[in-house]
Design an enzyme around this catalytic site. Structure first.
Site, PDB file in Angstrom:
ATOM      1  NE  ARG A  29      -1.215   5.332 -53.055  1.00  0.00           N
ATOM      2  CZ  ARG A  29      -2.538   4.950 -53.543  1.00  0.00           C
ATOM      3  NH1 ARG A  29      -2.975   4.407 -54.547  1.00  0.00           N
ATOM      4  NH2 ARG A  29      -4.140   5.517 -52.665  1.00  0.00           N
ATOM      5  CG  ASP A  30       5.291   0.446 -59.348  1.00  0.00           C
ATOM      6  OD1 ASP A  30       5.856  -1.261 -59.114  1.00  0.00           O
ATOM      7  OD2 ASP A  30       6.521   0.888 -59.173  1.00  0.00           O
ATOM      8  CG  ASN A  87       6.604  -9.211 -63.782  1.00  0.00           C
ATOM      9  OD1 ASN A  87       6.270  -9.614 -64.203  1.00  0.00           O
ATOM     10  ND2 ASN A  87       6.259  -7.824 -63.475  1.00  0.00           N
ATOM     11  CB  VAL A  96      12.082  -5.679 -56.244  1.00  0.00           C
ATOM     12  CG1 VAL A  96      12.201  -5.707 -54.802  1.00  0.00           C
ATOM     13  CG2 VAL A  96      12.415  -4.799 -57.073  1.00  0.00           C
ATOM     14  CG  HIS A 100       6.884  -7.081 -56.256  1.00  0.00           C
ATOM     15  ND1 HIS A 100       8.162  -7.977 -56.377  1.00  0.00           N
ATOM     16  CD2 HIS A 100       6.745  -7.011 -57.558  1.00  0.00           C
ATOM     17  CE1 HIS A 100       8.625  -7.503 -57.159  1.00  0.00           C
ATOM     18  NE2 HIS A 100       7.551  -7.139 -58.191  1.00  0.00           N
ATOM     19  CG  HIS A 102       3.356  -6.122 -60.518  1.00  0.00           C
ATOM     20  ND1 HIS A 102       4.366  -4.508 -60.222  1.00  0.00           N
ATOM     21  CD2 HIS A 102       4.503  -6.132 -60.531  1.00  0.00           C
ATOM     22  CE1 HIS A 102       5.492  -4.935 -60.474  1.00  0.00           C
ATOM     23  NE2 HIS A 102       4.978  -6.050 -60.251  1.00  0.00           N
TER      24      HIS A 102
HETATM   25  P1  DGP Z   1       9.181  -6.205 -60.450  1.00  0.00           P
HETATM   26  O1  DGP Z   1       9.950  -5.618 -61.558  1.00  0.00           O
HETATM   27  O2  DGP Z   1       7.988  -7.643 -60.863  1.00  0.00           O
HETATM   28  O3  DGP Z   1      10.393  -6.532 -59.669  1.00  0.00           O
HETATM   29  O4  DGP Z   1       7.671  -4.995 -59.455  1.00  0.00           O
HETATM   30  C1  DGP Z   1       8.853  -4.209 -58.989  1.00  0.00           C
HETATM   31  C2  DGP Z   1       8.184  -2.528 -58.828  1.00  0.00           C
HETATM   32  O5  DGP Z   1       9.208  -2.357 -58.014  1.00  0.00           O
HETATM   33  C3  DGP Z   1       8.827  -1.727 -59.932  1.00  0.00           C
HETATM   34  O6  DGP Z   1       7.384  -1.783 -60.696  1.00  0.00           O
HETATM   35  C4  DGP Z   1       8.859  -1.059 -59.652  1.00  0.00           C
HETATM   36  C5  DGP Z   1       9.085  -0.618 -57.570  1.00  0.00           C
HETATM   37  N1  DGP Z   1      10.370  -0.287 -57.196  1.00  0.00           N
HETATM   38  C6  DGP Z   1      11.362  -0.327 -57.058  1.00  0.00           C
HETATM   39  N2  DGP Z   1      11.263   0.271 -55.883  1.00  0.00           N
HETATM   40  C7  DGP Z   1      10.879   0.635 -55.127  1.00  0.00           C
HETATM   41  C8  DGP Z   1      10.808   1.401 -54.465  1.00  0.00           C
HETATM   42  O7  DGP Z   1      11.750   2.087 -54.052  1.00  0.00           O
HETATM   43  N3  DGP Z   1       9.696   2.419 -54.395  1.00  0.00           N
HETATM   44  C9  DGP Z   1       8.571   2.126 -54.906  1.00  0.00           C
HETATM   45  N4  DGP Z   1       7.183   2.469 -53.480  1.00  0.00           N
HETATM   46  N5  DGP Z   1       8.218   1.217 -55.162  1.00  0.00           N
HETATM   47  C10 DGP Z   1      10.226   0.870 -56.158  1.00  0.00           C
END
Ligand code: DGP
Length: 114
Positions: A29-30, A87, A96, A100, A102
């Site tokens: 989960r995000d 993205n 990140v 990945h 979403h």
């Molecule tokens: P993007 O912006 O497409 O690179 O999405 C990165 C997503 O990763 C963002 O929606 C927040 C999520 N995210 C960042 N750090 C962490 C983390 O430590 N744990 C989790 N579960 N999600 C994270």
């Protein structure tokens, strides 16, 4: 590529709320959900951006999409619908640098891409 937060999650060094994993990927989960369901499907292979994909990754990317669709079916919102997003880099909103997918769903989503 540099070690990202997702590499640490994959290695179990940082906790995450995992919903699926197999030999090729993990899904969790995000941390900052943008919808009632917001899950990230992350390949174990560290690929920084979509620009870094090569032909040998074709099946891997397909598996991410299929896993997301299967999860939506299992959770019962596939027919209602959902959104999947990759993205890429700054203008795409990537933060990140480990690719990945979403998966967003569980309610009607706002239109647009932002
Ligand atoms: P993007 O912006 O497409 O690179 O999405 C990165 C997503 O990763 C963002 O929606 C927040 C999520 N995210 C960042 N750090 C962490 C983390 O430590 N744990 C989790 N579960 N999600 C994270």
């Amino acid at each position: 590529m540099s070690d990202t937060i997702f590499d640490k999650i994959i290695r179990g060094e940082i906790p995450a709320d995992f919903v699926y994993e197999d030999a090729d990927m993990v899904a969790f989960r995000d941390l900052h959900p943008q919808a009632p369901v917001h899950v990230l499907f992350v390949p174990r292979k560290p690929i920084a951006t979509l620009n870094d994909l090569s032909a040998e990754d074709t099946a891997l990317v397909g598996k991410l999409v299929l896993a997301a669709a299967a999860y939506a079916r299992r959770e019962g919102f596939a027919e209602a619908g959902y959104r999947t997003v990759f993205n890429c880099n700054h203008d795409g909103g990537q933060t990140v640098f480990h690719i990945h997918l979403h998966l967003l769903g569980g309610a009607p989503l706002r239109g647009g891409f932002a």
